[in-house]
Design a protein around this motif. Structure first.
Motif, PDB file in Angstrom:
ATOM      1  N   ALA A 139      -1.447   0.737  10.230  1.00 34.12           N
ATOM      2  CA  ALA A 139      -2.434   0.858   9.171  1.00 34.12           C
ATOM      3  C   ALA A 139      -2.130  -0.068   7.998  1.00 34.12           C
ATOM      4  CB  ALA A 139      -2.487   2.306   8.689  1.00 34.12           C
ATOM      5  N   GLY A 140      -0.981  -0.682   8.009  1.00 30.93           N
ATOM      6  CA  GLY A 140      -0.620  -1.551   6.908  1.00 30.93           C
ATOM      7  C   GLY A 140      -0.231  -0.776   5.663  1.00 30.93           C
ATOM      8  N   VAL A 141       0.393   0.368   5.852  1.00 30.66           N
ATOM      9  CA  VAL A 141       0.841   1.183   4.727  1.00 30.66           C
ATOM     10  C   VAL A 141       2.342   0.974   4.555  1.00 30.66           C
ATOM     11  CG1 VAL A 141       1.125   3.542   3.869  1.00 30.66           C
ATOM     12  CG2 VAL A 141      -0.985   2.879   5.046  1.00 30.66           C
ATOM     13  N   ALA A 142       2.751   0.673   3.337  1.00 30.65           N
ATOM     14  CA  ALA A 142       4.161   0.351   3.108  1.00 30.65           C
ATOM     15  C   ALA A 142       5.021   1.591   2.943  1.00 30.65           C
ATOM     16  CB  ALA A 142       4.286  -0.539   1.878  1.00 30.65           C
ATOM     17  N   VAL A 143       4.549   2.510   2.113  1.00 29.89           N
ATOM     18  CA  VAL A 143       5.347   3.721   1.864  1.00 29.89           C
ATOM     19  C   VAL A 143       4.454   4.946   1.962  1.00 29.89           C
ATOM     20  CG1 VAL A 143       7.191   2.799   0.422  1.00 29.89           C
ATOM     21  CG2 VAL A 143       5.013   3.431  -0.614  1.00 29.89           C
ATOM     22  N   GLN A 144       5.091   6.025   2.337  1.00 26.44           N
ATOM     23  CA  GLN A 144       4.349   7.286   2.390  1.00 26.44           C
ATOM     24  C   GLN A 144       5.223   8.392   1.817  1.00 26.44           C
ATOM     25  OE1 GLN A 144       3.370   9.190   6.277  1.00 26.44           O
ATOM     26  NE2 GLN A 144       1.255   9.159   5.544  1.00 26.44           N
ATOM     27  N   LEU A 145       4.671   9.106   0.866  1.00 25.77           N
ATOM     28  CA  LEU A 145       5.359  10.270   0.335  1.00 25.77           C
ATOM     29  C   LEU A 145       5.016  11.469   1.215  1.00 25.77           C
ATOM     30  CD1 LEU A 145       5.698   8.415  -2.117  1.00 25.77           C
ATOM     31  CD2 LEU A 145       5.239  10.400  -3.589  1.00 25.77           C
ATOM     32  N   LEU A 146       6.029  12.255   1.527  1.00 21.24           N
ATOM     33  CA  LEU A 146       5.827  13.354   2.464  1.00 21.24           C
ATOM     34  C   LEU A 146       5.870  14.691   1.750  1.00 21.24           C
ATOM     35  CD1 LEU A 146       8.130  12.022   5.316  1.00 21.24           C
ATOM     36  CD2 LEU A 146       5.658  11.738   5.044  1.00 21.24           C
ATOM     37  N   SER A 147       4.843  15.486   1.984  1.00 24.53           N
ATOM     38  CA  SER A 147       4.791  16.816   1.390  1.00 24.53           C
ATOM     39  C   SER A 147       4.610  17.858   2.486  1.00 24.53           C
ATOM     40  CB  SER A 147       3.616  16.929   0.414  1.00 24.53           C
ATOM     41  OG  SER A 147       3.903  16.242  -0.767  1.00 24.53           O
ATOM     42  N   PRO A 148       5.221  19.032   2.305  1.00 22.11           N
ATOM     43  CA  PRO A 148       5.007  20.118   3.250  1.00 22.11           C
ATOM     44  C   PRO A 148       3.750  20.855   2.830  1.00 22.11           C
ATOM     45  CG  PRO A 148       6.551  20.821   1.609  1.00 22.11           C
ATOM     46  CD  PRO A 148       6.129  19.423   1.220  1.00 22.11           C
ATOM     47  N   GLY A 149       3.201  21.594   3.725  1.00 23.91           N
ATOM     48  CA  GLY A 149       1.969  22.298   3.384  1.00 23.91           C
ATOM     49  C   GLY A 149       2.154  23.789   3.348  1.00 23.91           C
ATOM     50  N   ALA A 150       1.135  24.459   3.804  1.00 19.75           N
ATOM     51  CA  ALA A 150       1.030  25.902   3.658  1.00 19.75           C
ATOM     52  C   ALA A 150       2.213  26.657   4.249  1.00 19.75           C
ATOM     53  CB  ALA A 150      -0.265  26.369   4.312  1.00 19.75           C
ATOM     54  N   ARG A 188      -8.103  -1.459  -4.785  1.00 21.92           N
ATOM     55  CA  ARG A 188      -6.843  -2.196  -4.716  1.00 21.92           C
ATOM     56  C   ARG A 188      -5.791  -1.507  -5.600  1.00 21.92           C
ATOM     57  NH1 ARG A 188      -5.105  -7.487  -3.362  1.00 21.92           N
ATOM     58  NH2 ARG A 188      -3.122  -7.894  -4.368  1.00 21.92           N
ATOM     59  N   ARG A 189      -6.237  -1.141  -6.788  1.00 19.69           N
ATOM     60  CA  ARG A 189      -5.289  -0.504  -7.701  1.00 19.69           C
ATOM     61  C   ARG A 189      -4.813   0.831  -7.146  1.00 19.69           C
ATOM     62  NH1 ARG A 189      -9.005  -2.527 -11.298  1.00 19.69           N
ATOM     63  NH2 ARG A 189     -10.003  -0.514 -11.588  1.00 19.69           N
ATOM     64  N   ALA A 190      -5.752   1.582  -6.563  1.00 21.18           N
ATOM     65  CA  ALA A 190      -5.389   2.913  -6.067  1.00 21.18           C
ATOM     66  C   ALA A 190      -4.452   2.827  -4.867  1.00 21.18           C
ATOM     67  CB  ALA A 190      -6.656   3.678  -5.689  1.00 21.18           C
ATOM     68  N   LEU A 191      -4.681   1.809  -4.046  1.00 23.95           N
ATOM     69  CA  LEU A 191      -3.872   1.691  -2.839  1.00 23.95           C
ATOM     70  C   LEU A 191      -2.516   1.070  -3.130  1.00 23.95           C
ATOM     71  CD1 LEU A 191      -6.467   0.335  -0.278  1.00 23.95           C
ATOM     72  CD2 LEU A 191      -5.268   2.511  -0.110  1.00 23.95           C
ATOM     73  N   ALA A 192      -2.526   0.067  -3.980  1.00 21.56           N
ATOM     74  CA  ALA A 192      -1.355  -0.787  -4.025  1.00 21.56           C
ATOM     75  C   ALA A 192      -0.751  -0.984  -5.396  1.00 21.56           C
ATOM     76  CB  ALA A 192      -1.707  -2.150  -3.430  1.00 21.56           C
ATOM     77  N   GLU A 193      -1.457  -0.644  -6.424  1.00 26.40           N
ATOM     78  CA  GLU A 193      -0.911  -0.980  -7.734  1.00 26.40           C
ATOM     79  C   GLU A 193      -0.787   0.235  -8.631  1.00 26.40           C
ATOM     80  OE1 GLU A 193      -3.130  -4.150  -9.409  1.00 26.40           O
ATOM     81  OE2 GLU A 193      -2.752  -5.466  -7.719  1.00 26.40           O
ATOM     82  N   VAL A 246       0.841  -1.201   0.000  1.00 24.81           N
ATOM     83  CA  VAL A 246       0.000   0.000   0.000  1.00 24.81           C
ATOM     84  C   VAL A 246       0.874   1.247   0.000  1.00 24.81           C
ATOM     85  CG1 VAL A 246      -1.701   1.322   1.297  1.00 24.81           C
ATOM     86  CG2 VAL A 246      -1.892  -1.171   1.154  1.00 24.81           C
ATOM     87  N   ALA A 247       0.618   2.108  -0.961  1.00 21.49           N
ATOM     88  CA  ALA A 247       1.387   3.351  -1.051  1.00 21.49           C
ATOM     89  C   ALA A 247       0.477   4.534  -0.776  1.00 21.49           C
ATOM     90  CB  ALA A 247       2.007   3.488  -2.435  1.00 21.49           C
ATOM     91  N   ASP A 248       0.928   5.394   0.110  1.00 21.57           N
ATOM     92  CA  ASP A 248       0.199   6.616   0.447  1.00 21.57           C
ATOM     93  C   ASP A 248       0.962   7.774  -0.178  1.00 21.57           C
ATOM     94  OD1 ASP A 248      -0.919   8.840   1.547  1.00 21.57           O
ATOM     95  OD2 ASP A 248      -0.574   8.265   3.641  1.00 21.57           O
ATOM     96  N   LEU A 249       0.361   8.370  -1.184  1.00 18.41           N
ATOM     97  CA  LEU A 249       1.089   9.396  -1.933  1.00 18.41           C
ATOM     98  C   LEU A 249       1.004  10.785  -1.316  1.00 18.41           C
ATOM     99  CD1 LEU A 249       1.570   7.180  -3.873  1.00 18.41           C
ATOM    100  CD2 LEU A 249       0.685   8.565  -5.740  1.00 18.41           C
ATOM    101  N   HIS A 250       0.272  10.875  -0.207  1.00 19.32           N
ATOM    102  CA  HIS A 250       0.158  12.216   0.356  1.00 19.32           C
ATOM    103  C   HIS A 250       0.166  12.210   1.884  1.00 19.32           C
ATOM    104  CE1 HIS A 250      -1.918  16.309   0.828  1.00 19.32           C
ATOM    105  NE2 HIS A 250      -0.684  16.524   0.422  1.00 19.32           N
ATOM    106  N   GLY A 251       1.343  12.005   2.432  1.00 17.26           N
ATOM    107  CA  GLY A 251       1.526  12.225   3.864  1.00 17.26           C
ATOM    108  C   GLY A 251       1.978  13.663   4.055  1.00 17.26           C
ATOM    109  N   CYS A 252       1.685  14.216   5.224  1.00 17.62           N
ATOM    110  CA  CYS A 252       2.015  15.627   5.454  1.00 17.62           C
ATOM    111  C   CYS A 252       3.057  15.798   6.549  1.00 17.62           C
ATOM    112  CB  CYS A 252       0.759  16.408   5.850  1.00 17.62           C
ATOM    113  SG  CYS A 252      -0.490  16.398   4.559  1.00 17.62           S
ATOM    114  N   VAL A 253       3.964  16.696   6.291  1.00 15.70           N
ATOM    115  CA  VAL A 253       4.896  17.136   7.331  1.00 15.70           C
ATOM    116  C   VAL A 253       4.811  18.662   7.399  1.00 15.70           C
ATOM    117  CG1 VAL A 253       6.539  15.228   7.246  1.00 15.70           C
ATOM    118  CG2 VAL A 253       6.755  17.126   5.619  1.00 15.70           C
ATOM    119  N   ALA A 254       5.290  19.224   8.483  1.00 17.02           N
ATOM    120  CA  ALA A 254       5.253  20.685   8.628  1.00 17.02           C
ATOM    121  C   ALA A 254       6.402  21.132   9.515  1.00 17.02           C
ATOM    122  CB  ALA A 254       3.915  21.124   9.215  1.00 17.02           C
TER     123      ALA A 254
END
Ligand code: FES
Ligand code: FE2
Lengths: 368, 409
Positions: free
Chosen positions: A110-121, A338-343, A7-15
């Motif tokens: 949560a069973g998430v393998a990778v998370q991409l981190l983006s900064p916000g405002a 499934r495709r959106a989460l993992a493929e 499972v890939a999360d393309l939008h994790g947030c950092v600040a």
């Protein structure tokens, strides 16, 4: 979680607070700092989103600064974050700027393998500084986020922040950082007056294509001009998408943009427009969404149109990291979820080999 | 706090100490050496000013988050800052990198940045940014916060203490309700006027002067004497065993106006005060924090030694909040009256300042010797005894005790 579901999360947030950007700044930005300091606001911690436990400073927009001066604020300004997303057990303290171990624990749960981190405002506000200090802030952010990801560069992924007003610097930054296994994508901050097909911009596209890094386009300083459909059709029309095999994902956009996006991909249209749907089908244009409801019409439409055109981004810690039912269904059904989460094609970014450029007659004409 | 020096032996000889410790009317004063010697000074610094609560201003000096004031307690720089949570915090004004003084004077910041190499600290003193320290081994920013300093707010006063083990200030002064300090609404008042004096005298001369009325007819013949004649001053040496004293120039109520009438709001609770404490209650919390509440205004004093023969005196005048706001807004009538109050303060303050400096010049004489106390100097005697007990006794570990003294032979 079955083992084969990555499972890939393309939008994790950092600040990161401005203090941390300062800490990771180069000598040039440090030289600017007394001037930069005027653009900082003392900011309240935001309970419930893994924030600081005491006030900190962040970059503020001109408008925020004016408002705080008017208010003669006796308390720090609130953080520019959405309100806490309820009691989310996943959110450990200090997640937004520190505690990568806590973030990894949340990903595990949560069973998430990778998370991409983006900064916000708070990072985007720094772009209101002139180009030079802004580039200094982005460079500092890039250093900071890479050190954050050091906790596990296979799972915590940095999205580099570069400046469209300085394509040469941006290209260098991308090439320099690329060796870092944590670096997974690039966000280009596009000033209003910069056109991403101009010749001096090509170095940036070259760097992206060479490194196989995709562009993560999120609302920011350029949101007003470059909304997803605007950027996509501009890049298609001008031949940029055809010439450089750079994948683009749209993440973090407020609700309501998926419908016109699906509309745009589906509508019968001139050549460039057709190419747009083709790019989406090839996984080159990816809509990142927090919602993964099978009954969602726009999603279903997108899925029918281009099965690899949707990916998942949680917005964590502002949104729940993963809804258990979504993950369960993703495991069980070979459907959109499934495709959106993992493929989705970004799961293994950077791509081992660059995505093949798609040449269409219209696109080829664009860059003449 | 590291010891500057620990007195190696008794600062005052046993004879002189015994003479001071006799009942006031039989006692001798502190020997003049105590007002000029480096040794007595260092002992007082170490055992009094590094151990006791010091008033460094008022809460209204730092109204907004990020507002700070800086202070020097002998060798120790202290920053007082209002943090993002709206609370006051005190930190040592010393960068944890290589010791640079962090800030100078007063101001407003969002974070403290060391002027030397740019370490950045949050308002709570936590190290938030240490550029280029990634490669430094075993370096944890959490271990390099600014040293915290004890701070308490009390009736709107900001008290700090360099001694981590000191008893809370609130506890040390809880008995002030016995004479009604809590009835004046001092916590609701706001500073309108401030004075700072650099005086060439030992700090003790000023405290003695503050707490005795014997000098009033001579030093203040045109200012205080007509208003608060010496004969109406009453000392209350036994009111409390806490570390403070009170002398009251008794009257139905006093203020600082020319005609003696209150011009600003008077706290209604003053009626609850027992008449013997009404008038001009002159309160001194040792070592050097004084409060004089009146009907519609308050004076406060804070002294710090700058050397054996040099003292910094800070005085502030408080008015009820409404009046202070009108004053700040430039209201003409309020400014005129407040100006009148302030002029009257200056009138007697310069007299006290001048006489303390003059006394110091006398005390410098090689032939200057111990003197005696009269019935109007009971609190000065008490104070001197407190200093001798606190600062001049040999070190508890006894190293070098009895090896001599600077005074009393
Ligand atoms: S002494 Fe403060 S940063 Fe070096
Ligand atoms: Fe006096």
């Amino acid at each position: 979680m079955s083992d084969d579901l990555r499972v890939a999360d393309l939008h994790g947030c950092v600040a990161p607070a401005a203090e941390l950007l300062y800490e990771h700044s180069g000598p040039q930005l440090r030289g600017y700092w007394p001037h930069v300091e005027e653009r900082l606001l003392l900011t309240s911690p935001t309970p419930g989103v893994g924030d600081w436990d005491s006030s900190y400073v962040r970059f503020a927009t001109r408008r925020e600064l004016e408002r705080s001066r008017r208010d003669d604020a006796r308390t720090p300004t609130p953080a520019p974050f959405p309100p806490a997303s309820g009691a989310d057990a996943d959110v450990e303290p200090a997640l937004l700027h520190d505690n990568p171990a806590g973030r990894l624990r949340a990903l595990d749960r949560a069973g998430v393998a990778v998370q991409l981190l983006s900064p916000g405002a708070s990072l985007d506000a720094a772009l209101e500084l002139g180009v030079n200090p802004a580039v200094g802030v982005l460079a500092a952010y890039n250093r900071w986020v890479r050190s954050y990801c050091e906790a596990d560069p296979q799972r915590l992924k940095a999205v580099l922040q570069v400046h469209g007003g300085e394509p040469q610097w941006s290209a260098r930054e991308i090439r320099d950082a690329f060796a870092d296994p944590a670096v997974a994508a690039v966000t280009i901050h596009l000033p209003v007056k910069v056109a991403p097909d101009e010749r001096n911009f090509w170095a940036l596209w070259d760097a992206l294509e060479e490194t196989g890094l995709g562009v993560l386009h999120r609302p920011g300083a350029s949101a007003r001009v470059w909304r997803p459909h605007q950027l996509a059709s501009y890049l298609a029309r001008t031949g940029v998408l055809a010439r450089w095999g750079v994948p683009i994902a749209f993440a973090g956009w407020p609700d309501g943009w998926l419908e016109p996006w699906a509309e745009q991909l589906a509508a019968p249209a001139p050549a460039a427009r057709e190419a747009l749907a083709a790019y989406a089908q090839a996984g080159r244009l990816l809509a990142v969404t927090e919602r993964l409801d099978e009954r969602d019409e726009a999603l279903a439409r997108l899925d029918a149109l281009a099965p690899r055109a949707v990916a998942w981004g949680s917005g964590f810690p502002f949104g729940p990291l993963a809804r258990a039912d979504a993950l369960r269904r993703a495991r069980e059904h070979d459907g959109l979820q499934r495709r959106a989460l993992a493929e989705n094609p970004w799961t293994y970014l950077p791509a081992a080999a660059p995505a093949a450029p798609l040449k269409t007659p219209a696109a080829a004409a664009g860059l003449q | 706090m590291e010891a500057l020096t620990e007195p190696r032996h008794a600062v005052v000889g046993s004879e002189a100490l015994a003479a001071l410790q006799r009942p006031a009317l039989e006692a001798s004063t502190l020997p003049p050496e105590c007002y000029r010697s480096e040794e007595a000074y260092l002992a007082e610094v170490e055992r009094i000013f590094f151990k006791e609560w010091i008033c460094v201003g008022r809460v209204e000096d730092m109204p907004q988050p990020g507002d700070f004031t800086s202070h020097t307690i002998v060798s120790e720089g202290v920053i007082v800052v209002r943090n993002g949570e709206g609370e006051l915090r005190a930190h040592l004004n010393v960068c944890r990198h290589r010791g640079c003084e962090l800030v100078n004077g007063n101001g407003s910041v969002k974070a403290f940045r060391c002027p030397y190499h740019g370490w950045m600290y949050g308002l709570n003193g936590e190290l938030r940014g240490a550029p280029d320290f990634k490669e430094t081994l075993h370096f944890d920013k959490a271990e390099y916060s600014l040293h915290p300093i004890r701070l308490e707010e009390w009736n709107g006063f900001v008290m700090v203490n360099l001694d981590d083990d000191a008893a809370p200030f609130h506890e040390r002064v809880s008995h002030v309700t016995r004479w009604g300090l809590d009835k004046y609404g001092v916590d609701e008042q706001v500073t309108t006027h401030r004075w700072t004096y650099d005086l060439e005298c030992n700090w003790k001369t000023y405290i003695e002067n503050y707490i005795e009325e014997y000098h009033v007819p001579w030093v203040h013949s045109d200012t205080l004497q007509p208003l608060t004649p010496m004969k109406r001053h009453v000392e209350f040496p036994d009111l409390s065993d806490q570390q403070w004293d009170l002398v009251v120039a008794q009257s139905p109520g006093l203020t600082l106006s020319d005609d003696g009438d209150a011009n600003f709001a008077v706290s209604e609770r003053i009626q609850e005060i027992s008449p013997e404490y009404l008038g001009l209650p002159i309160w001194m919390c040792y070592p050097s924090f004084g409060v004089i509440p009146m009907l519609d205004c308050t004076l406060y004093y804070s002294l710090l030694p700058l050397g054996p023969e040099r003292t910094e005196l800070k005085i502030g005048m408080l008015l009820p909040r409404d009046a202070a706001e009108a004053f700040a807004a430039g209201d003409e009538e309020t400014c005129r009256i407040a100006g009148e109050y302030a002029r009257n303060v200056e009138g007697f303050v310069v007299e006290d300042n001048a006489i303390c400096v003059q006394q110091q010049r006398g005390l410098r004489s090689r032939k200057a010797d111990t003197g005696r106390f009269c019935k109007h100097e009971g609190l000065a005697w008490k104070f001197d005894n407190w200093v001798a007990r606190t600062a001049y006794a040999p070190a508890a570990n006894g190293n070098g005790a009895g090896n001599g003294s600077v005074a009393g032979h």
